[in-house]
Scaffold this active site. Structure first.
Site, PDB file in Angstrom:
ATOM      1  N   LYS A 134       2.130  -3.380   7.308  1.00  0.00           N
ATOM      2  CA  LYS A 134       2.411  -3.552   5.878  1.00  0.00           C
ATOM      3  C   LYS A 134       3.872  -3.175   5.577  1.00  0.00           C
ATOM      4  O   LYS A 134       4.545  -3.847   4.794  1.00  0.00           O
ATOM      5  CB  LYS A 134       1.467  -2.700   5.028  1.00  0.00           C
ATOM      6  CG  LYS A 134       0.012  -3.137   5.028  1.00  0.00           C
ATOM      7  CD  LYS A 134      -0.251  -4.498   4.409  1.00  0.00           C
ATOM      8  CE  LYS A 134      -0.042  -4.542   2.926  1.00  0.00           C
ATOM      9  NZ  LYS A 134      -0.461  -5.872   2.353  1.00  0.00           N
ATOM     10  N   THR A 160       0.819  -1.210   0.000  1.00  0.00           N
ATOM     11  CA  THR A 160       0.000   0.000   0.000  1.00  0.00           C
ATOM     12  C   THR A 160       0.859   1.270   0.000  1.00  0.00           C
ATOM     13  O   THR A 160       2.004   1.245   0.470  1.00  0.00           O
ATOM     14  CB  THR A 160      -0.889  -0.006   1.260  1.00  0.00           C
ATOM     15  OG1 THR A 160      -1.548   1.249   1.375  1.00  0.00           O
ATOM     16  CG2 THR A 160      -0.095  -0.241   2.535  1.00  0.00           C
ATOM     17  N   ASP A 161       0.266   2.367  -0.454  1.00  0.00           N
ATOM     18  CA  ASP A 161       0.970   3.653  -0.386  1.00  0.00           C
ATOM     19  C   ASP A 161       1.096   4.162   1.047  1.00  0.00           C
ATOM     20  O   ASP A 161       1.899   5.061   1.325  1.00  0.00           O
ATOM     21  CB  ASP A 161       0.280   4.705  -1.270  1.00  0.00           C
ATOM     22  CG  ASP A 161      -1.168   4.982  -0.897  1.00  0.00           C
ATOM     23  OD1 ASP A 161      -1.690   4.369   0.053  1.00  0.00           O
ATOM     24  OD2 ASP A 161      -1.793   5.838  -1.567  1.00  0.00           O
ATOM     25  N   GLU A 162       0.305   3.594   1.968  1.00  0.00           N
ATOM     26  CA  GLU A 162       0.301   4.114   3.348  1.00  0.00           C
ATOM     27  C   GLU A 162       1.639   3.917   4.055  1.00  0.00           C
ATOM     28  O   GLU A 162       1.912   4.578   5.057  1.00  0.00           O
ATOM     29  CB  GLU A 162      -0.828   3.460   4.163  1.00  0.00           C
ATOM     30  CG  GLU A 162      -2.190   3.726   3.550  1.00  0.00           C
ATOM     31  CD  GLU A 162      -3.353   3.567   4.518  1.00  0.00           C
ATOM     32  OE1 GLU A 162      -3.124   3.445   5.731  1.00  0.00           O
ATOM     33  OE2 GLU A 162      -4.487   3.568   4.037  1.00  0.00           O
ATOM     34  N   TYR A 214      -1.879  -0.450  10.975  1.00  0.00           N
ATOM     35  CA  TYR A 214      -2.031  -1.113   9.671  1.00  0.00           C
ATOM     36  C   TYR A 214      -0.812  -0.848   8.788  1.00  0.00           C
ATOM     37  O   TYR A 214      -0.175  -1.786   8.292  1.00  0.00           O
ATOM     38  CB  TYR A 214      -3.308  -0.627   8.962  1.00  0.00           C
ATOM     39  CG  TYR A 214      -3.332  -0.951   7.485  1.00  0.00           C
ATOM     40  CD1 TYR A 214      -3.457  -2.270   7.037  1.00  0.00           C
ATOM     41  CD2 TYR A 214      -3.216   0.052   6.511  1.00  0.00           C
ATOM     42  CE1 TYR A 214      -3.464  -2.572   5.673  1.00  0.00           C
ATOM     43  CE2 TYR A 214      -3.219  -0.241   5.156  1.00  0.00           C
ATOM     44  CZ  TYR A 214      -3.342  -1.554   4.744  1.00  0.00           C
ATOM     45  OH  TYR A 214      -3.341  -1.846   3.396  1.00  0.00           O
TER      46      TYR A 214
HETATM   47  P1  NAD Z   1      -9.811  -7.234   2.010  1.00  0.00           P
HETATM   48  O1  NAD Z   1      -9.837  -6.956   3.476  1.00  0.00           O
HETATM   49  O2  NAD Z   1     -11.016  -6.910   1.191  1.00  0.00           O
HETATM   50  O3  NAD Z   1      -9.469  -8.764   1.761  1.00  0.00           O
HETATM   51  C1  NAD Z   1      -8.483  -9.445   2.474  1.00  0.00           C
HETATM   52  C2  NAD Z   1      -8.634 -10.932   2.189  1.00  0.00           C
HETATM   53  O4  NAD Z   1      -7.593 -11.619   2.908  1.00  0.00           O
HETATM   54  C3  NAD Z   1      -9.963 -11.521   2.653  1.00  0.00           C
HETATM   55  O5  NAD Z   1     -10.499 -12.364   1.678  1.00  0.00           O
HETATM   56  C4  NAD Z   1      -9.593 -12.290   3.907  1.00  0.00           C
HETATM   57  O6  NAD Z   1     -10.439 -13.402   4.159  1.00  0.00           O
HETATM   58  C5  NAD Z   1      -8.165 -12.724   3.589  1.00  0.00           C
HETATM   59  N1  NAD Z   1      -7.375 -12.964   4.816  1.00  0.00           N
HETATM   60  C6  NAD Z   1      -7.244 -12.123   5.878  1.00  0.00           C
HETATM   61  N2  NAD Z   1      -6.484 -12.701   6.823  1.00  0.00           N
HETATM   62  C7  NAD Z   1      -6.094 -13.904   6.331  1.00  0.00           C
HETATM   63  C8  NAD Z   1      -5.281 -14.946   6.838  1.00  0.00           C
HETATM   64  N3  NAD Z   1      -4.722 -14.869   8.070  1.00  0.00           N
HETATM   65  N4  NAD Z   1      -5.073 -16.033   6.073  1.00  0.00           N
HETATM   66  C9  NAD Z   1      -5.626 -16.128   4.839  1.00  0.00           C
HETATM   67  N5  NAD Z   1      -6.433 -15.180   4.321  1.00  0.00           N
HETATM   68  C10 NAD Z   1      -6.654 -14.072   5.059  1.00  0.00           C
HETATM   69  O7  NAD Z   1      -8.536  -6.465   1.468  1.00  0.00           O
HETATM   70  P2  NAD Z   1      -8.325  -5.662   0.107  1.00  0.00           P
HETATM   71  O8  NAD Z   1      -8.828  -4.276   0.279  1.00  0.00           O
HETATM   72  O9  NAD Z   1      -8.796  -6.490  -1.018  1.00  0.00           O
HETATM   73  O10 NAD Z   1      -6.723  -5.574   0.079  1.00  0.00           O
HETATM   74  C11 NAD Z   1      -5.960  -6.643  -0.461  1.00  0.00           C
HETATM   75  C12 NAD Z   1      -4.492  -6.304  -0.343  1.00  0.00           C
HETATM   76  O11 NAD Z   1      -4.206  -5.105  -1.048  1.00  0.00           O
HETATM   77  C13 NAD Z   1      -4.022  -6.059   1.093  1.00  0.00           C
HETATM   78  O12 NAD Z   1      -2.752  -6.623   1.239  1.00  0.00           O
HETATM   79  C14 NAD Z   1      -3.972  -4.551   1.223  1.00  0.00           C
HETATM   80  O13 NAD Z   1      -3.002  -4.167   2.163  1.00  0.00           O
HETATM   81  C15 NAD Z   1      -3.586  -4.160  -0.186  1.00  0.00           C
HETATM   82  N6  NAD Z   1      -4.052  -2.836  -0.638  1.00  0.00           N
HETATM   83  C16 NAD Z   1      -5.371  -2.484  -0.499  1.00  0.00           C
HETATM   84  C17 NAD Z   1      -5.815  -1.255  -0.987  1.00  0.00           C
HETATM   85  C18 NAD Z   1      -7.253  -0.839  -0.894  1.00  0.00           C
HETATM   86  O14 NAD Z   1      -7.576   0.312  -1.218  1.00  0.00           O
HETATM   87  N7  NAD Z   1      -8.182  -1.692  -0.504  1.00  0.00           N
HETATM   88  C19 NAD Z   1      -4.888  -0.388  -1.584  1.00  0.00           C
HETATM   89  C20 NAD Z   1      -3.527  -0.774  -1.668  1.00  0.00           C
HETATM   90  C21 NAD Z   1      -3.138  -2.003  -1.206  1.00  0.00           C
HETATM   91  O1  DAU Z   2      -4.158   4.002   0.562  1.00  0.00           O
HETATM   92  C1  DAU Z   2      -4.410   2.639   0.424  1.00  0.00           C
HETATM   93  C2  DAU Z   2      -5.246   2.160   1.588  1.00  0.00           C
HETATM   94  O2  DAU Z   2      -6.567   2.645   1.364  1.00  0.00           O
HETATM   95  C3  DAU Z   2      -5.258   0.653   1.744  1.00  0.00           C
HETATM   96  O3  DAU Z   2      -3.966   0.213   2.026  1.00  0.00           O
HETATM   97  C4  DAU Z   2      -6.226   0.228   2.850  1.00  0.00           C
HETATM   98  O4  DAU Z   2      -6.290  -1.181   2.916  1.00  0.00           O
HETATM   99  C5  DAU Z   2      -7.597   0.776   2.524  1.00  0.00           C
HETATM  100  O5  DAU Z   2      -8.514   0.452   3.540  1.00  0.00           O
HETATM  101  C6  DAU Z   2      -7.532   2.286   2.323  1.00  0.00           C
HETATM  102  O6  DAU Z   2      -7.258   2.961   3.580  1.00  0.00           O
HETATM  103  P1  DAU Z   2      -8.006   4.315   3.997  1.00  0.00           P
HETATM  104  O7  DAU Z   2      -7.943   4.448   5.449  1.00  0.00           O
HETATM  105  O8  DAU Z   2      -7.531   5.447   3.158  1.00  0.00           O
HETATM  106  O9  DAU Z   2      -9.512   3.942   3.480  1.00  0.00           O
HETATM  107  P2  DAU Z   2     -10.941   4.157   4.158  1.00  0.00           P
HETATM  108  O10 DAU Z   2     -11.952   3.810   3.118  1.00  0.00           O
HETATM  109  O11 DAU Z   2     -11.049   3.509   5.488  1.00  0.00           O
HETATM  110  O12 DAU Z   2     -10.986   5.738   4.403  1.00  0.00           O
HETATM  111  C7  DAU Z   2     -10.807   6.646   3.329  1.00  0.00           C
HETATM  112  C8  DAU Z   2     -10.815   8.050   3.917  1.00  0.00           C
HETATM  113  O13 DAU Z   2     -12.150   8.346   4.390  1.00  0.00           O
HETATM  114  C9  DAU Z   2      -9.910   8.216   5.130  1.00  0.00           C
HETATM  115  O14 DAU Z   2      -9.372   9.526   5.099  1.00  0.00           O
HETATM  116  C10 DAU Z   2     -10.847   8.068   6.324  1.00  0.00           C
HETATM  117  C11 DAU Z   2     -12.160   8.618   5.794  1.00  0.00           C
HETATM  118  N1  DAU Z   2     -13.391   8.001   6.331  1.00  0.00           N
HETATM  119  C12 DAU Z   2     -13.499   6.655   6.312  1.00  0.00           C
HETATM  120  C13 DAU Z   2     -14.632   6.024   6.775  1.00  0.00           C
HETATM  121  C14 DAU Z   2     -14.744   4.526   6.773  1.00  0.00           C
HETATM  122  C15 DAU Z   2     -14.431   8.810   6.793  1.00  0.00           C
HETATM  123  O15 DAU Z   2     -14.343  10.055   6.790  1.00  0.00           O
HETATM  124  N2  DAU Z   2     -15.562   8.187   7.255  1.00  0.00           N
HETATM  125  C16 DAU Z   2     -15.705   6.824   7.272  1.00  0.00           C
HETATM  126  O16 DAU Z   2     -16.758   6.333   7.730  1.00  0.00           O
END
Ligand code: NAD
Ligand code: DAU
Length: 354
Positions: free
Chosen positions: A164, A134-136, A160
């Site tokens: 990562k 992730t970019d975080e 988190y």
């Molecule tokens: P998600 O939470 O939707 O899915 C995670 C999946 O991993 C689920 O299917 C869950 O059952 C599985 N999982 C969790 N713990 C596990 C374990 N111990 N063993 C096996 N499986 C397990 O997540 P996502 O949003 O699809 O993100 C996927 C990946 O991409 C993550 O590594 C996250 O850090 C990264 N990522 C997410 C975003 C985003 O915006 N969602 C952006 C950048 C990177």
């Molecule tokens: O940047 C990549 C990341 O983006 C991934 O690595 C994470 O897995 C993914 O969950 C996401 O993280 P964020 O914290 O940015 O996403 P989230 O959707 O939780 O929140 C987006 C923004 O909105 C953040 O600034 C918090 C804010 N927010 C979020 C929720 C859930 C609100 O203001 N209200 C809300 O109810």
């Protein structure tokens, strides 16, 4: 049936993982795709209903924290590649339960690295351990002129992102120390179909539909860089096949939005779709207590991926958001099953029974 490659995709039942699994299963019938997922609250096999019977697809339920299970699975399939997405992914949950993130994101990743190191000990040719990050990990930006580059120093600020970042370091350490063939990508915020409704965009869509309050953290000034999930999956495909061994690639949409502006946009799109008077849903916006340690701004510079590997987003934000909202309108059952918890129980019972 014999396959050209066996690829393990972890977290394939989650949001991004399910799009990656679908892309690989349909685009590469010559590969066997093994989806390894624990089916936590975030994993949902409904996401993969359309491809679950494909001859090159296998689902393996298991926990990456379970070292024996991981070793046995890698021994059984002798994977040629790993695309690792399984993770605890929600920042708010990491604030209340950091150890769950240490276990899955750090220890789970190390278990996978060890298993890959063992089976590729004598032959690393053509093997790939691709870690999806992730970019975080880069921390937060304040200067609007600044962007995250692959060379930006790590500065994780939430449990988190710390977990990562730690897993990224382990992946690179295994490359440096043991010569494990690896790739890492760091992507910005994804949105799209199957996005779990604890995250900003699907939460807002569902709350607007149900005329529930729209919780905006702090003043809504935080900025995120949004990318359509299918474009992230396309980037993973390109990097997996053409990325340089040991390389890091930033992935982003060059699409920054202040949270409050995005929530306004979603309200306006939803009012139109629901046939409500313009401005109705904006009245649901409720400013709530800020997230602890809330990062101000993320913004990715994806020039390396675009120039070296020729990737670019396939849709504009307007197109991607329209597709996303349409998908939720066609799939309210999906979100209702999640919010009622029934899918989780159903699949748990099904896999316990089998
Ligand atoms: P998600 O939470 O939707 O899915 C995670 C999946 O991993 C689920 O299917 C869950 O059952 C599985 N999982 C969790 N713990 C596990 C374990 N111990 N063993 C096996 N499986 C397990 O997540 P996502 O949003 O699809 O993100 C996927 C990946 O991409 C993550 O590594 C996250 O850090 C990264 N990522 C997410 C975003 C985003 O915006 N969602 C952006 C950048 C990177
Ligand atoms: O940047 C990549 C990341 O983006 C991934 O690595 C994470 O897995 C993914 O969950 C996401 O993280 P964020 O914290 O940015 O996403 P989230 O959707 O939780 O929140 C987006 C923004 O909105 C953040 O600034 C918090 C804010 N927010 C979020 C929720 C859930 C609100 O203001 N209200 C809300 O109810």
């Amino acid at each position: 049936m014999s396959f050209e490659k066996k690829i393990c995709i972890t977290g394939g039942a989650g949001f991004i993982g399910s799009h990656v699994v679908r892309l690989f299963v349909t685009k590469y019938p010559q590969y066997q795709i093994v989806n390894l997922d624990k089916l936590t609250y975030a994993g949902n096999l409904e996401n993969l209903k359309d491809i679950e019977n494909a001859p090159n697809y296998v689902f393996e339920k298991g926990d990456i924290v379970d070292e024996n299970f991981v070793n046995q699975l890698f021994g059984k399939y002798q994977f040629d590649g790993v695309i690792h997405l399984a993770a605890e992914s929600h920042v708010d949950r990491s604030i209340t339960d950091p150890m769950a993130f240490v276990k899955t994101n750090v220890i789970g990743t190390c278990n996978l690295l060890n298993a890959a190191k063992t089976i590729w000990k004598d032959n690393k040719e053509g093997k790939r351990f691709y870690h999806v990050s992730t970019d975080e990990v880069y921390g937060e930006l304040h200067n609007p002129e600044e962007f995250f580059l692959e060379t930006t120093s790590y500065d994780p600020r939430s449990p988190y992102s710390a977990s990562k970042a730690s897993s990224d370091h382990f992946v690179r350490a295994y490359h440096n120390t043991y010569g494990l063939p690896i790739l890492v990508s760091n992507c910005s915020n994804n949105y799209g179909p199957n996005h779990f409704p604890e995250k900003l965009i699907p939460l807002m869509i569902n709350n607007i539909r149900n005329s529930k309050p729209l919780p905006v953290y702090g003043k809504g000034e935080n900025v995120r860089d949004w990318l359509f999930v299918k474009d992230h999956a396309r980037a993973i495909d390109v990097i997996f096949h053409e990325g340089t061994n040991g390389g890091t690639y930033n992935i982003g949409g060059n699409n920054e939005w202040k949270n409050i502006d995005l929530v306004h946009l979603l309200c306006d799109i939803m009012d139109q779709k629901l046939g409500k008077a313009a401005g109705t849903s904006r009245g649901l916006i409720t400013y709530v207590k800020d997230r602890a340690g809330h990062d101000l701004r993320y913004a990715i510079d994806a020039t390396k991926l675009m120039t070296e590997l020729g990737w670019e987003p396939s849709v504009t934000f307007e197109q991607g958001l329209a597709q996303t909202v349409d998908w939720y309108f066609d799939n309210w059952d999906w979100i209702d099953n999640i919010t009622s918890g029934s899918y989780e129980k159903y699949y748990q019972e099904m896999y316990e029974a089998s």
